[in-house]
Design an enzyme around this catalytic site. Structure first.
Site, PDB file in Angstrom:
ATOM      1  N   ASP A  43       1.175  -1.197   0.017  1.00 40.62           N
ATOM      2  CA  ASP A  43      -0.401   0.227   0.204  1.00 40.62           C
ATOM      3  C   ASP A  43       0.808   1.070  -0.077  1.00 40.62           C
ATOM      4  OD1 ASP A  43      -2.547   1.292   0.269  1.00 40.62           O
ATOM      5  OD2 ASP A  43      -2.427   1.436   2.053  1.00 40.62           O
ATOM      6  N   HIS A  84      -5.247   2.469  -6.659  1.00 36.40           N
ATOM      7  CA  HIS A  84      -6.087   2.169  -6.086  1.00 36.40           C
ATOM      8  C   HIS A  84      -7.514   1.879  -6.986  1.00 36.40           C
ATOM      9  CE1 HIS A  84      -3.375   3.603  -3.111  1.00 36.40           C
ATOM     10  NE2 HIS A  84      -4.123   2.880  -1.443  1.00 36.40           N
ATOM     11  N   HIS A 119      -7.392  -1.706  -7.130  1.00 38.16           N
ATOM     12  CA  HIS A 119      -7.895  -2.222  -5.887  1.00 38.16           C
ATOM     13  C   HIS A 119      -9.760  -2.052  -5.281  1.00 38.16           C
ATOM     14  CE1 HIS A 119      -9.666  -1.296  -2.098  1.00 38.16           C
ATOM     15  NE2 HIS A 119      -9.008  -1.994  -1.361  1.00 38.16           N
ATOM     16  N   HIS A 162      -5.995  -4.919   1.588  1.00 38.32           N
ATOM     17  CA  HIS A 162      -6.117  -4.051   1.069  1.00 38.32           C
ATOM     18  C   HIS A 162      -4.477  -3.818   0.122  1.00 38.32           C
ATOM     19  CE1 HIS A 162      -7.115  -0.233   0.168  1.00 38.32           C
ATOM     20  NE2 HIS A 162      -5.452   0.393   0.311  1.00 38.32           N
TER      21      HIS A 162
END
Length: 376
Positions: free
Chosen positions: A177, A255, A258, A272
């Site tokens: 991340d 992201h 994601h 995540h």
């Protein structure tokens, strides 16, 4: 005098008011928390709360604590329940304990109630303990939208002893991340020369280099100085970059990928940061496909090698999505390309078809001595 309007302002929520970090600091934090409020609602899963209940004992002597109803999702339904519980408790303080979704829930609840919030991360999987942002999900865990908050947390308690007890996989996910800060901010910041944006992007480069250099040692030597450095990087520095950079250091394709993948039931058990790490490879692959970028090719090859060293997923199979149908993957790509998606901060146009092509080809041209043919 000409009145100042909201359009004239550039709001930066840079950092929590106070950050306490160290080993076994939670039992000593009662006084600091008591300065913020006396009737606290705790947002934590039942299992997580049981694991830290002893550490909260000293704090409980100073506060009237009530544990709210939280079962893992930062959703509107969960927030509605917690708001009622907060009203019943006459809550003047929210304490979030756990991973990203618990901390996001606590921050957003406090923002809606207009009360202070304390964040206590129990893993280094995200920078949620730092940021003035919360992600809202459906009850089934699909990403819905994000909510900017009026300020960062009032107090962040980073207790290394708590984080050390978390599964190794959570730190690996946090590394993935945090790495995205460089690959996304360096794209979304464009050609801006704004001082704080430049500072944020350069700090993202420093963050990337630290992670590439120290992550293997950190994972092999839990509790070591390298481990502390990486934990600080994923939970604190990553959040600081977004705070300093503001809107010019947005999330981009990593992201967005994601967010699309959260709509697939097969992704329920992936973290995540694992999905974001894979999303970085997809973003770089998009740059190769559209721009023919050799720099992106080189960066992707470097990351693939690093991912193998630390255990981050390089492709859909390693994300556990080998059973996802082509139609499901197409849907995830479509969600990633929704009109409001941050993927459109890329300097070129993308389509779901192009994203799908990038998703299934993150390992093109990469030769591994570790992975067997079934992983490619």
């Amino acid at each position: 005098m000409v009145p100042v309007t909201a359009a004239d302002l550039s709001l930066l929520c840079v950092a929590p008011t106070h950050v306490y970090r160290g080993w076994s600091i939670l039992p000593k934090a009662g006084e600091a928390i008591a300065h913020l409020g006396q009737r606290a609602l705790v947002v934590a899963s039942p299992r997580r709360y049981q694991s830290i209940e002893a550490g909260l004992g000293a704090i409980a002597q100073r506060l009237e604590l009530k544990v709210g109803t939280f079962h893992g999702e930062c959703s509107e339904a969960t927030l509605a329940t917690l708001q009622q519980e907060a009203a019943d408790h006459q809550c003047d303080l929210v304490i979030g304990v756990g991973g990203g979704k618990a901390l996001d829930t606590a921050k957003l609840l406090a923002d809606r109630l207009g009360v202070p919030v304390v964040t206590i991360p129990t893993s280094a999987a995200t920078c949620a303990a730092w940021t003035a942002l919360a992600n809202i999900y459906t009850e089934t865990g699909a990403f819905a939208y994000d909510v900017p908050l009026r300020r960062c947390p009032d107090l962040l308690l980073l207790d290394y002893a708590l984080v050390q007890s978390a599964p190794k996989r959570t730190l690996v996910a946090g590394i993935g991340d945090a790495l995205a800060k460089w690959y996304e901010a360096s794209v979304s910041s464009g050609s801006t020369q704004a001082t704080l944006t430049v500072a944020a992007v350069q700090q993202a480069r420093v963050l990337r280099d630290l992670l590439l250099q120290q992550s293997v040692s950190a994972l092999n030597e839990v509790g070591s100085p390298a481990w502390e450095n990486v934990v600080d990087a994923t939970t604190l520095v990553a959040g600081m970059i977004g705070g300093i950079g503001g809107a010019q250091c947005r999330t981009v394709a990593a992201h967005a990928i994601h967010n699309g993948l959260t709509h697939l039931p097969q992704s329920k058990h992936t973290l995540h940061g694992e999905k974001v790490a894979y999303g970085i490879l997809v973003q770089l692959r998009l740059e190769e496909l559209v721009q023919g970028s050799q720099l992106a090719t080189s960066a992707r090859q470097q990351l693939c090698q690093f991912y193998e060293q630390v255990g981050l997923p390089l492709n859909l199979q390693q994300l556990g999505l080998q059973e996802a149908s082509l139609a499901q993957l197409q849907y995830a790509a479509t969600v990633a390309c929704a009109p409001e998606s941050d993927i459109h901060y890329l300097p070129f146009a993308v389509t779901p078809e192009l994203v799908l092509e990038a998703m299934v080809s993150t390992l093109v041209g990469y030769t591994s001595k570790v992975m067997d043919g079934s992983a490619r």
